[in-house]
Design a protein around this motif. Sequence first.
Motif, mmCIF file in Angstrom:
data_model
loop_
_atom_site.group_PDB
_atom_site.id
_atom_site.type_symbol
_atom_site.label_atom_id
_atom_site.label_comp_id
_atom_site.label_asym_id
_atom_site.label_seq_id
_atom_site.Cartn_x
_atom_site.Cartn_y
_atom_site.Cartn_z
ATOM 1 N N SER A 111 0.876 -1.625 0.337
ATOM 2 C CA SER A 111 -0.251 -0.145 -0.014
ATOM 3 C C SER A 111 1.186 1.287 -0.164
ATOM 4 N N GLY A 112 0.649 1.745 -1.015
ATOM 5 C CA GLY A 112 1.238 3.260 -0.796
ATOM 6 C C GLY A 112 1.696 4.272 0.578
ATOM 7 N N THR A 113 0.580 3.800 1.637
ATOM 8 C CA THR A 113 0.993 4.081 3.513
ATOM 9 C C THR A 113 2.147 4.024 3.677
ATOM 10 N N GLN A 114 2.934 2.657 2.971
ATOM 11 C CA GLN A 114 3.996 1.641 3.705
ATOM 12 C C GLN A 114 5.191 2.784 2.859
ATOM 13 N N LEU A 115 5.565 3.430 1.775
ATOM 14 C CA LEU A 115 6.298 4.197 0.519
ATOM 15 C C LEU A 115 6.459 5.333 1.856
ATOM 16 N N GLU A 116 4.632 5.874 2.580
ATOM 17 C CA GLU A 116 5.024 7.110 2.694
ATOM 18 C C GLU A 116 6.214 7.145 3.972
ATOM 19 N N ASN A 117 6.338 5.882 4.192
ATOM 20 C CA ASN A 117 7.377 5.955 5.395
ATOM 21 C C ASN A 117 8.723 6.237 5.351
ATOM 22 N N LEU A 118 9.009 5.841 3.777
ATOM 23 C CA LEU A 118 10.181 5.555 3.027
ATOM 24 C C LEU A 118 10.728 7.983 2.332
ATOM 25 N N ASN A 119 9.765 7.981 2.602
ATOM 26 C CA ASN A 119 10.131 9.278 0.820
ATOM 27 C C ASN A 119 7.835 10.136 1.655
ATOM 28 N N ARG A 120 8.456 10.986 2.483
ATOM 29 C CA ARG A 120 6.647 11.374 2.449
ATOM 30 C C ARG A 120 6.001 11.908 1.527
ATOM 31 N N ASP A 121 6.184 12.460 0.569
ATOM 32 C CA ASP A 121 6.081 12.964 -0.960
ATOM 33 C C ASP A 121 5.330 11.587 -1.242
ATOM 34 N N PHE A 122 4.958 10.599 -0.755
ATOM 35 C CA PHE A 122 4.202 9.594 -0.922
ATOM 36 C C PHE A 122 3.038 9.649 -0.769
ATOM 37 N N GLN A 123 2.893 10.391 -0.157
ATOM 38 C CA GLN A 123 1.842 10.949 0.842
ATOM 39 C C GLN A 123 0.637 11.566 0.109
ATOM 40 N N VAL A 124 0.916 12.659 -0.719
ATOM 41 C CA VAL A 124 0.644 13.232 -2.265
ATOM 42 C C VAL A 124 -0.877 12.214 -2.646
ATOM 43 N N LEU A 125 -0.614 10.899 -2.555
ATOM 44 C CA LEU A 125 -1.247 9.817 -3.551
ATOM 45 C C LEU A 125 -2.276 9.335 -2.032
ATOM 46 N N ASN A 126 -1.801 9.507 -1.236
ATOM 47 C CA ASN A 126 -2.637 8.730 0.038
ATOM 48 C C ASN A 126 -3.062 9.634 0.958
ATOM 49 N N MET A 127 -3.522 10.408 0.309
ATOM 50 C CA MET A 127 -4.523 12.090 1.089
ATOM 51 C C MET A 127 -5.501 11.400 0.594
ATOM 52 N N PRO A 128 -6.690 11.865 1.182
ATOM 53 C CA PRO A 128 -7.859 12.490 0.874
ATOM 54 C C PRO A 128 -7.646 13.089 0.182
ATOM 55 N N THR A 129 -9.000 13.441 -0.665
ATOM 56 C CA THR A 129 -9.266 15.041 -1.598
ATOM 57 C C THR A 129 -7.576 14.865 -3.138
ATOM 58 N N THR A 130 -7.579 13.946 -2.621
ATOM 59 C CA THR A 130 -6.813 13.644 -3.842
ATOM 60 C C THR A 130 -6.947 13.256 -5.082
ATOM 61 N N PHE A 131 -7.499 12.125 -5.353
ATOM 62 C CA PHE A 131 -8.101 11.331 -6.071
ATOM 63 C C PHE A 131 -9.899 11.546 -5.897
ATOM 64 N N THR A 132 -10.191 11.986 -7.210
ATOM 65 C CA THR A 132 -11.502 11.567 -6.924
ATOM 66 C C THR A 132 -12.101 10.377 -7.550
ATOM 67 N N ASP A 133 -11.864 9.442 -8.900
ATOM 68 C CA ASP A 133 -12.448 8.255 -7.971
ATOM 69 C C ASP A 133 -11.075 7.359 -9.022
ATOM 70 N N VAL A 134 -11.567 5.942 -9.355
ATOM 71 C CA VAL A 134 -10.896 5.325 -9.644
ATOM 72 C C VAL A 134 -10.224 5.240 -11.322
ATOM 73 N N GLU A 135 -10.706 5.492 -11.769
ATOM 74 C CA GLU A 135 -9.997 6.301 -13.629
ATOM 75 C C GLU A 135 -8.975 7.510 -13.286
ATOM 76 N N HIS A 136 -9.861 8.657 -12.751
ATOM 77 C CA HIS A 136 -8.671 9.809 -12.653
ATOM 78 C C HIS A 136 -7.702 9.239 -11.721
ATOM 79 N N GLN A 137 -7.543 8.271 -10.841
ATOM 80 C CA GLN A 137 -6.192 7.221 -10.197
ATOM 81 C C GLN A 137 -5.120 7.024 -11.305
ATOM 82 N N MET A 138 -5.729 6.377 -11.997
ATOM 83 C CA MET A 138 -5.278 5.227 -12.900
ATOM 84 C C MET A 138 -4.691 6.105 -14.412
#
Length: 354
Positions: A111-138
Motif C-alpha cells: 500500500s502507498g502508506t508503506q512507501l510514505e514512511n520512506l519518502n513523505r512525498d508519497f503522502q500526496v497520493l495517499n491523501m483524502p481529496t487527491t483522487f476523485t475516482d478510480v479512473e482519475h487515479q489510474m
Amino acid sequence: MRRKSRVLTGVRTALVAVAVASTGFVSACANLGGLNLETVGSQGQTTYVKLALNQTESHPSYIALDSFAQRFSERTDGRWEIDIFPNEQLGSQQEVLQFISSGAIEMAIVSGTQLENLNRDFQVLNMPTTFTDVEHQMEVIRDPSIVGDLFTSLEDENNVTVIGGFTQGTRHIYTAGAPIDTPEDLAGEKIRVQESDMHIRMIELMGGAATPMSYGEVYTAVQSGVLDGAENNEVSYVTQNHMEVAPYFNDTSHLVGLDYMIMRADLREAMSEEDRLIFDQEWDKTMEEHTELWGQETEAAIEAAKNAGATFYESDTESFNEALLPIREEFLTSDYQWELYEAVRAAYEEGEQE
Ligand code: GCU
C-alpha cells in the motif's frame, strides 16, 4: 486453468525471517543464496522471482498478478518464473518492504502508506481529496510526467523501484456496534488504520480514534473488541471476512486508496532490455485487467456481504469529506508536494473537459 503458486513451507518462511532478523539485510541475502544478478533471465535457466502479497487468492490483485506471471513466463520461454506468495506468507507489508530492500525477495504489492514512511512525498497520493475516482487515479499513475520522479525516488537509498499500481478503490469505515452517519457518531470509536501518521490524522478529523495496525491483525482485533471498526474497500471487507465482525458498512467515501507494485531496483536494472520491455508491456495490460476486475469484484463483494448479513448504510458522506479538507494544509509541507498535488488535480480537470 489457474496456476497454483508454489507452496512456501513454514521452514522457508522462518528462514527468511531468521536470516533477516539475526544477520542483517545484506548477509541475509547472501545466506538465502539470493539471485545472481549477472545471470538472471539467461537462456537455458529459470530465474525464480518471489512476489509477496497480503491478499487472499480470491482477491482481484492475486488474480491479475497470476495472469501477469503466466504471460511473462510464456513470453520469455520460461526463463522467468514469478511465484506469488499470498496471505502474508512472506510477512506483513512493512516486513516485505524491508525484505525487498535487502534483496531477500524481489517483488511485492504494498500500500502507498508503506512507501510514505520512506519518502513523505508519497503522502500526496495517499491523501483524502487527491483522487476523485478510480479512473482519475489510474490515469495519473500511468503518466510519467506526473509520477516519474516519485516512482524512481527510492532506488538509490532503498533499492526499491515502483513499477505501477493497482487501485484500492474507495475506502469506507465499517463498524461493529452501530452504523455511523456523521463525524459526531465516531466519537470515541477506535478505528484501525494502516501504519501512517497521515491516516491516523485522517480518522481524527473524521471524528474517531485511530489505531495503526497491520492488515492481517484486524479481524481478531475487531472480534475481541480491541477495535470498534476499521476502514477499507468492499473487496477487502469480504475477502478478509471483516463483515463477520463489523456488520455496518458506512458510506464515508473518504479515500481512493492506492497499492504499488514494487521491485528490487538492482534486479530491474539487471534485466535485459528485451525482457524489461516484455515485462512492462504485460504489466501495463495487468493494470488494465485489474481495474476492470475491480469494478466487477466490488459489486460481487457488496452482494456477498449483504447475503452474509451486513448492512450498507448511507452515511452523510459530505460531512466526512468536509471534515477532511484541512488535511492538505497539515500534510503538504513542501513546494514539490504541492506541485504534485496540483498536477494530479489538473489531470482530473482536463479529463472532465475532454
Ligand atoms: C487494502 C490494500 C492493501 C492494504 C490494506 C490495508 O486491502 O489493497 O494493500 O494492505 O487495504 O488496509 O492494510
